[in-house]
Motif scaffolding. Structure first.
Motif, mmCIF file in Angstrom:
data_model
loop_
_atom_site.group_PDB
_atom_site.id
_atom_site.type_symbol
_atom_site.label_atom_id
_atom_site.label_comp_id
_atom_site.label_asym_id
_atom_site.label_seq_id
_atom_site.Cartn_x
_atom_site.Cartn_y
_atom_site.Cartn_z
ATOM 1 N N ILE A 1 -1.584 -8.597 7.416
ATOM 2 C CA ILE A 1 -2.237 -9.300 6.292
ATOM 3 C C ILE A 1 -1.248 -10.221 5.596
ATOM 4 O O ILE A 1 -1.475 -11.429 5.459
ATOM 5 C CB ILE A 1 -2.750 -8.305 5.220
ATOM 6 C CG1 ILE A 1 -3.819 -7.382 5.786
ATOM 7 C CG2 ILE A 1 -3.302 -9.066 4.013
ATOM 8 C CD1 ILE A 1 -4.301 -6.345 4.786
ATOM 9 N N TYR A 2 -0.138 -9.652 5.151
ATOM 10 C CA TYR A 2 0.764 -10.409 4.290
ATOM 11 C C TYR A 2 1.586 -11.445 5.060
ATOM 12 O O TYR A 2 2.086 -12.396 4.461
ATOM 13 C CB TYR A 2 1.645 -9.452 3.475
ATOM 14 C CG TYR A 2 0.806 -8.520 2.618
ATOM 15 C CD1 TYR A 2 -0.034 -9.023 1.623
ATOM 16 C CD2 TYR A 2 0.813 -7.149 2.824
ATOM 17 C CE1 TYR A 2 -0.833 -8.195 0.862
ATOM 18 C CE2 TYR A 2 0.021 -6.301 2.056
ATOM 19 C CZ TYR A 2 -0.804 -6.827 1.074
ATOM 20 O OH TYR A 2 -1.591 -5.996 0.330
ATOM 21 N N GLU B 1 0.835 -1.198 0.000
ATOM 22 C CA GLU B 1 0.000 0.000 0.000
ATOM 23 C C GLU B 1 0.874 1.254 0.000
ATOM 24 O O GLU B 1 0.550 2.253 -0.657
ATOM 25 C CB GLU B 1 -0.930 -0.001 1.218
ATOM 26 C CG GLU B 1 -2.006 -1.090 1.167
ATOM 27 C CD GLU B 1 -1.475 -2.487 1.394
ATOM 28 O OE1 GLU B 1 -0.562 -2.628 2.222
ATOM 29 O OE2 GLU B 1 -1.943 -3.440 0.738
ATOM 30 N N ALA C 1 0.528 -8.058 -4.716
ATOM 31 C CA ALA C 1 -0.311 -7.031 -4.088
ATOM 32 C C ALA C 1 0.013 -5.647 -4.661
ATOM 33 O O ALA C 1 -0.882 -4.825 -4.868
ATOM 34 C CB ALA C 1 -0.123 -7.040 -2.575
ATOM 35 N N THR D 1 -4.192 -3.782 -0.887
ATOM 36 C CA THR D 1 -5.387 -4.432 -0.344
ATOM 37 C C THR D 1 -6.260 -3.391 0.329
ATOM 38 O O THR D 1 -5.803 -2.687 1.226
ATOM 39 C CB THR D 1 -4.984 -5.499 0.698
ATOM 40 O OG1 THR D 1 -4.171 -6.481 0.074
ATOM 41 C CG2 THR D 1 -6.223 -6.172 1.290
ATOM 42 N N THR D 2 -7.498 -3.281 -0.100
ATOM 43 C CA THR D 2 -8.436 -2.391 0.576
ATOM 44 C C THR D 2 -9.398 -3.227 1.396
ATOM 45 O O THR D 2 -10.193 -3.983 0.855
ATOM 46 C CB THR D 2 -9.234 -1.541 -0.432
ATOM 47 O OG1 THR D 2 -8.322 -0.708 -1.149
ATOM 48 C CG2 THR D 2 -10.244 -0.660 0.289
ATOM 49 N N LEU E 1 -6.814 -12.753 -1.476
ATOM 50 C CA LEU E 1 -6.366 -13.247 -0.171
ATOM 51 C C LEU E 1 -6.835 -14.692 0.028
ATOM 52 O O LEU E 1 -7.986 -15.017 -0.233
ATOM 53 C CB LEU E 1 -6.916 -12.362 0.953
ATOM 54 C CG LEU E 1 -6.473 -10.887 0.949
ATOM 55 C CD1 LEU E 1 -7.178 -10.123 2.076
ATOM 56 C CD2 LEU E 1 -4.960 -10.771 1.096
ATOM 57 N N GLU F 1 -0.706 -14.380 4.816
ATOM 58 C CA GLU F 1 -0.774 -14.823 3.423
ATOM 59 C C GLU F 1 0.506 -15.533 2.989
ATOM 60 O O GLU F 1 0.460 -16.569 2.318
ATOM 61 C CB GLU F 1 -1.046 -13.623 2.516
ATOM 62 C CG GLU F 1 -2.438 -13.033 2.676
ATOM 63 C CD GLU F 1 -3.549 -14.035 2.362
ATOM 64 O OE1 GLU F 1 -3.465 -14.693 1.311
ATOM 65 O OE2 GLU F 1 -4.473 -14.166 3.173
ATOM 66 N N PHE G 1 -6.413 -6.291 -4.170
ATOM 67 C CA PHE G 1 -5.802 -7.549 -3.744
ATOM 68 C C PHE G 1 -6.675 -8.346 -2.769
ATOM 69 O O PHE G 1 -6.434 -9.506 -2.552
ATOM 70 C CB PHE G 1 -4.421 -7.312 -3.149
ATOM 71 C CG PHE G 1 -3.584 -8.559 -3.081
ATOM 72 C CD1 PHE G 1 -3.150 -9.177 -4.241
ATOM 73 C CD2 PHE G 1 -3.252 -9.138 -1.875
ATOM 74 C CE1 PHE G 1 -2.400 -10.341 -4.196
ATOM 75 C CE2 PHE G 1 -2.501 -10.298 -1.815
ATOM 76 C CZ PHE G 1 -2.068 -10.901 -2.980
ATOM 77 N N LYS G 2 -7.689 -7.706 -2.216
ATOM 78 C CA LYS G 2 -8.516 -8.402 -1.225
ATOM 79 C C LYS G 2 -9.079 -9.702 -1.791
ATOM 80 O O LYS G 2 -9.115 -10.725 -1.125
ATOM 81 C CB LYS G 2 -9.665 -7.498 -0.774
ATOM 82 C CG LYS G 2 -10.521 -8.098 0.341
ATOM 83 C CD LYS G 2 -11.559 -7.095 0.823
ATOM 84 C CE LYS G 2 -12.246 -7.545 2.098
ATOM 85 N NZ LYS G 2 -13.076 -8.739 1.912
#
Length: 271
Positions: free
Chosen positions: A172-173, A6, A211, A217-218, A236, A176, A232-233
DNA sequence: ATGGGCACCTGGCTGC
DNA sequence: TGCAGCCAGGTGCCCA
């Protein structure tokens, strides 16, 4: 809010509008960020050309002719490019006004972000000096992870979020990348094999690259400098999918808490 | 040295 | 409707 993809999305979105432009003035409406914005900062930066815009971990570095601005978006920060005379809304804390008539507006409801001035080489600044290598650099690989994890009992997910060891990978990542590498987030870092770390380093690079390509990712409130969400959401595999079937093996994704933060993993695919 | 917990904030959602 | 409680993409600092 923003992890490395982001912040990189923000950097790429802003760069064409700021590089080579003169920074006309900085307007600080709310100095109470993570660290108070120095009252001297606007005067120190004003009138200088913006020579470069770099990213180090999750920091944006605006290199001016005599010094640099360090901007961190914290959990909820966003940057927007706007005509400078658009009326501000709630939490529009800082405007960086350019000689083009555009302004870069920093909005941050939670105020965990920061804006700092440094006259020295920004990479030697206290907050940047101790950071781990960039995950997208060549030096970041399975051998590196093996070395820094040696003898550590901390869970691998927590190690990934220790900025002295790994940067750019947030909540998040981390989940992932561990999914893609087939590693359970609770595994003690020091007990992971070199081959698994090879896979993990590759997974981190892959997920960050993908991403970035998707514009980040939003989940709720991340928008790029043009006001567009990241896509990118939908890619996931585990984050935010507790109870839902794994996209690969259909077993329900589990949600646990580590260091007070949610972790997601697939009990079928990760060992 | 390592690891754990707290702190800093606001807002959105859930459930009573 | 109202409101309490919980959760959220980060990370520096203090303490054991």
């Amino acid at each position: 809010m923003p992890e490395l993809p982001e912040v990189e999305t923000a950097r790429r979105g802003i760069a064409p509008s700021v590089l080579g432009r003169r920074l006309e003035r900085i307007l600080v409406r709310e100095p109470r960020l993570r660290w108070p914005v120095s009252a001297a900062l606007p005067q120190l930066a004003a009138g200088q050309q913006i020579c470069d815009l770099r990213r180090r971990a999750k920091y944006l570095i605006f290199d001016l002719e005599r010094g640099s601005l360090l901007l961190h978006l914290g959990m909820s920060g966003t940057l927007r490019l706007l005509p400078h005379d658009i009326a501000p809304v709630a939490h529009d804390h800082v405007d960086i006004v350019l000689d083009s008539g555009l302004c870069l507006r920093f909005n941050d409801p939670r105020r965990f972000g920061s804006l700092l001035w440094t006259a020295e080489d920004p990479l030697t600044h206290t907050l940047l000096r101790q950071l781990a290598p960039e995950p997208l650099d060549e030096v970041f690989d399975g051998a590196y992870l093996t070395r820094v994890a040696k003898g550590r009992r901390v869970a691998i997910k927590q190690l990934l979020m220790n900025s002295r060891l790994v940067v750019g990978v947030g909540n998040i990542y981390a989940s992932e990348a561990l999914f893609r590498a087939g590693i359970r987030p609770l595994r003690a870092a020091g007990r992971i094999t070199h081959a698994q770390f090879d896979a993990l380093a590759a997974a981190i690079k892959e997920v960050l690259h993908e991403a970035i390509r998707a514009g980040g990712t939003t989940l709720r409130d991340f928008f790029d400098p043009e006001g567009l969400p990241g896509y990118f959401k939908q890619a996931l595999y585990v984050y935010g999918r507790g109870g839902e079937p794994c996209r690969i093996c259909k077993k329900p994704i589990r949600q646990i808490v580590q260091s007070g933060r949610s972790t997601y993993f697939c009990p079928g695919c990760q060992h």
